[in-house]
Design an enzyme around this catalytic site. Structure first.
Site, PDB file in Angstrom:
ATOM      1  CG  ASP A 134      -0.041  -0.145  -1.518  1.00 37.00           C
ATOM      2  OD1 ASP A 134       0.615   0.140  -0.489  1.00 37.00           O
ATOM      3  OD2 ASP A 134      -1.232  -0.531  -1.470  1.00 37.00           O
ATOM      4  CG  ASP A 178      -4.472   0.519   2.656  1.00 37.57           C
ATOM      5  OD1 ASP A 178      -5.246   0.763   1.712  1.00 37.57           O
ATOM      6  OD2 ASP A 178      -3.316   0.077   2.483  1.00 37.57           O
ATOM      7  CG  HIS A 183       1.944   0.991   3.647  1.00 34.18           C
ATOM      8  ND1 HIS A 183       0.855   0.334   4.202  1.00 34.18           N
ATOM      9  CD2 HIS A 183       2.940   0.907   4.561  1.00 34.18           C
ATOM     10  CE1 HIS A 183       1.189  -0.119   5.406  1.00 34.18           C
ATOM     11  NE2 HIS A 183       2.443   0.213   5.653  1.00 34.18           N
ATOM     12  CG  HIS A 191      -1.135   4.521   4.540  1.00 33.59           C
ATOM     13  ND1 HIS A 191      -2.200   4.531   3.678  1.00 33.59           N
ATOM     14  CD2 HIS A 191      -0.605   3.266   4.461  1.00 33.59           C
ATOM     15  CE1 HIS A 191      -2.312   3.328   3.118  1.00 33.59           C
ATOM     16  NE2 HIS A 191      -1.363   2.543   3.565  1.00 33.59           N
TER      17      HIS A 191
HETATM   18 FE    FE Z   1      -2.493  -0.310   0.500  1.00 34.30          FE
HETATM   19 ZN    ZN Z   2      -1.235   0.305   3.286  1.00 31.64          ZN
END
Ligand code: FE
Ligand code: ZN
Length: 240
Positions: free
Chosen positions: A58, A131, A56, A54
């Protein structure tokens, strides 16, 4: 395949995946390039593939630097194509990606983000779930609905029970404490909390987990319907 955890930031695991037959190496969710490049170089592995679950930062922050250093091809969720740096191949549910002779099937698992995908290497019994599912937990609902996440978790829980689940964060201790509070009479959860406390006190990772362990102790898989799931997720949001 050989899988190595590269710890990054405070609690992320970036996964290096090496296929000895072809020499191809993937990195799953390179949030940071430097530790990934160093870990690959230390083993003499050449990164050929980036697999993003995904958008994000990080999970994608190191995409461009890893790509620049290695020429790796970037795969990621089609639904988040505009937010995945350097994306070469957008992927959707049931698409396939190969690493040497190994093949991963893409599973759409919206909830944490709307385009979130998981990579299931059925032949190796391994899934990279980002996540979405954590050991004894699940990701926060930043973009999706409880319905979406409930369904996504059930899809992952339906994989063969010996499937190893590589999640992207070391959140297990907090998850286990929450599970023990939510299900105080549950022996399996209490026992796993003890195991997790010992592992973390000794500095050992608790990831990967596997489907059997999550079916047995993940509180979010106990929810009988979307309503129960939504209440549990909300309670976890406020759990300290
Ligand atoms: Fe994450
Ligand atoms: Zn995430």
């Amino acid at each position: 395949m050989e899988i190595v955890a590269v710890p990054a930031f405070s609690d992320n695991y970036l996964w290096l995946v090496y296929d000895p037959a072809s020499g191809e190496t993937a990195v799953v969710d390179p949030g940071d390039a430097a530790p990934v490049l160093a870990a690959a170089e230390a083993r003499g592995w050449r990164i050929t593939t980036i697999l993003n679950t995904h958008w994000h930062p990080d999970h994608t922050g190191g995409n461009l630097a890893v790509k620049a250093a290695t020429g790796a091809i970037v795969y990621g969720p089609a639904g988040e194509a505009d937010r995945i740096p350097g994306l070469d191949h957008p992927l959707g549910d049931s698409d396939r990606v190969s690493l040497g002779a190994q093949e991963a099937e893409v599973i759409a698992v919206p909830g944490h983000t709307l385009g979130h995908i998981a990579y299931w290497f059925a032949g190796d019994g391994v899934a990279f779930v980002g996540d979405t599912m954590f050991a004894m937990g699940c990701g926060r609902l930043f973009e999706g609905t409880p319905e979406q996440m409930h369904k996504s978790l059930r899809r992952l829980a339906a994989l063969p029970e010996e499937t190893a689940l590589y999640c992207a964060h070391e959140y297990t201790l907090s998850n286990a404490r929450f599970a023990a509070q939510a299900f105080p009479d549950d022996l399996a959860i209490a026992e796993r909390l003890t195991v997790v406390e010992e592992a973390r006190a000794a500095g050992r990772p608790t990831v990967p987990t596997d489907v059997a362990a999550e079916r047995a102790t993940n509180p979010f898989l106990r929810a009988r319907d979307v309503d129960e799931f939504a209440k549990l997720r909300l309670a976890k949001d406020h759990f300290r």
